[in-house]
Motif scaffolding. Structure first.
Motif, PDB file in Angstrom:
ATOM      1  N   GLU A  17     -80.228  25.695  85.628  1.00  0.00           N
ATOM      2  CA  GLU A  17     -79.476  26.047  86.833  1.00  0.00           C
ATOM      3  C   GLU A  17     -80.109  27.216  87.587  1.00  0.00           C
ATOM      4  OE1 GLU A  17     -76.947  24.084  83.832  1.00  0.00           O
ATOM      5  OE2 GLU A  17     -78.213  25.844  83.746  1.00  0.00           O
ATOM      6  N   GLY A  18     -81.148  27.819  87.020  1.00  0.00           N
ATOM      7  CA  GLY A  18     -81.852  28.903  87.691  1.00  0.00           C
ATOM      8  C   GLY A  18     -81.415  30.297  87.299  1.00  0.00           C
ATOM      9  N   ILE A  19     -80.581  30.420  86.283  1.00  0.00           N
ATOM     10  CA  ILE A  19     -80.198  31.739  85.771  1.00  0.00           C
ATOM     11  C   ILE A  19     -81.300  32.192  84.817  1.00  0.00           C
ATOM     12  CG2 ILE A  19     -78.515  32.989  84.367  1.00  0.00           C
ATOM     13  CD1 ILE A  19     -76.459  30.814  85.400  1.00  0.00           C
ATOM     14  N   PHE A  20     -81.696  33.451  84.928  1.00  0.00           N
ATOM     15  CA  PHE A  20     -82.759  33.938  84.050  1.00  0.00           C
ATOM     16  C   PHE A  20     -82.498  35.374  83.639  1.00  0.00           C
ATOM     17  CE2 PHE A  20     -83.982  34.827  88.367  1.00  0.00           C
ATOM     18  CZ  PHE A  20     -84.561  36.077  88.329  1.00  0.00           C
ATOM     19  N   GLY A  21     -83.167  35.783  82.585  1.00  0.00           N
ATOM     20  CA  GLY A  21     -83.023  37.148  82.102  1.00  0.00           C
ATOM     21  C   GLY A  21     -83.776  37.350  80.816  1.00  0.00           C
ATOM     22  N   GLU A  22     -83.382  38.392  80.107  1.00  0.00           N
ATOM     23  CA  GLU A  22     -84.051  38.774  78.865  1.00  0.00           C
ATOM     24  C   GLU A  22     -83.018  39.334  77.898  1.00  0.00           C
ATOM     25  OE1 GLU A  22     -86.633  42.596  78.001  1.00  0.00           O
ATOM     26  OE2 GLU A  22     -87.809  41.109  79.105  1.00  0.00           O
ATOM     27  N   LEU A  23     -83.147  38.958  76.631  1.00  0.00           N
ATOM     28  CA  LEU A  23     -82.255  39.511  75.613  1.00  0.00           C
ATOM     29  C   LEU A  23     -82.590  40.972  75.371  1.00  0.00           C
ATOM     30  CD1 LEU A  23     -82.058  36.599  73.038  1.00  0.00           C
ATOM     31  CD2 LEU A  23     -80.251  37.434  74.508  1.00  0.00           C
ATOM     32  N   ARG A  24     -81.586  41.808  75.320  1.00  0.00           N
ATOM     33  CA  ARG A  24     -81.767  43.250  75.107  1.00  0.00           C
ATOM     34  C   ARG A  24     -81.228  43.702  73.758  1.00  0.00           C
ATOM     35  NH1 ARG A  24     -82.958  45.755  80.172  1.00  0.00           N
ATOM     36  NH2 ARG A  24     -84.526  44.344  81.008  1.00  0.00           N
ATOM     37  N   LEU A  62     -74.362  39.880  71.792  1.00  0.00           N
ATOM     38  CA  LEU A  62     -75.573  39.595  72.559  1.00  0.00           C
ATOM     39  C   LEU A  62     -75.472  40.409  73.848  1.00  0.00           C
ATOM     40  CD1 LEU A  62     -75.857  35.694  72.350  1.00  0.00           C
ATOM     41  CD2 LEU A  62     -77.283  37.377  71.165  1.00  0.00           C
ATOM     42  N   ARG A  63     -76.544  41.053  74.214  1.00  0.00           N
ATOM     43  CA  ARG A  63     -76.595  41.784  75.487  1.00  0.00           C
ATOM     44  C   ARG A  63     -77.885  41.359  76.165  1.00  0.00           C
ATOM     45  NH1 ARG A  63     -74.059  46.472  77.622  1.00  0.00           N
ATOM     46  NH2 ARG A  63     -75.382  47.591  79.071  1.00  0.00           N
TER      47      ARG A  63
END
Length: 138
Positions: A57-64, A72-73
């Motif tokens: 769907e185009g959501i992106f990020g990185e696990l911190r 999970l953050r």
């Protein structure tokens, strides 16, 4: 203004209690089905700090932060957003009932009140989908 802080901008929190154990909640959330209910259609999410992700769907990020059974953050950004937000998903066991667990979604660094309201609906829908999945499996 409602939901706005000096340090984290606009933020939203959604918490729901589910009729499953902490272990079952964690297993559901990190499963492909659970990830799809919360984050979107994602083919691979390695539970490692620094691991990037992108959904169909185009959501992106990185696990911190990755704390198995607890938290999970991650950064969380739609492709139309100028900057990322931060999402924290916590699993909180109910001390009075071993068969119930709270799943908490907290998102901060949102652009404005409109984005806050949109994300409130998003996380409320995610919680409803989780409950629907749990009920379907019972």
């Amino acid at each position: 203004m409602l939901g706005q802080t000096a340090s984290a901008g606009f933020q939203i929190g959604v918490r729901r209690t589910f009729p499953i154990s902490q272990e079952q909640a964690w297993a559901l959330l990190i499963s492909p089905v659970g990830l799809k209910l919360c984050l979107g259609d994602i083919s691979d999410l390695k539970l490692e700090v620094g691991h990037p992700y992108t959904t169909k769907e185009g959501i992106f990020g990185e696990l911190r932060v990755v704390k198995p059974l607890h938290q999970l953050r991650m950064t969380w950004q739609r492709k139309t957003w100028e900057s990322p937000s931060t999402v924290q998903i916590r699993i909180i066991p109910n001390p009075k009932s071993a068969g119930k667990t709270v799943i908490s979604f907290h998102q901060e660094k949102l652009k404005d009140a409109n984005e806050r309201e949109n994300m409130k609906r998003y996380w409320e829908e995610a919680a409803a989908k989780i409950l629907g999945k749990i009920n379907a499996d019972m």
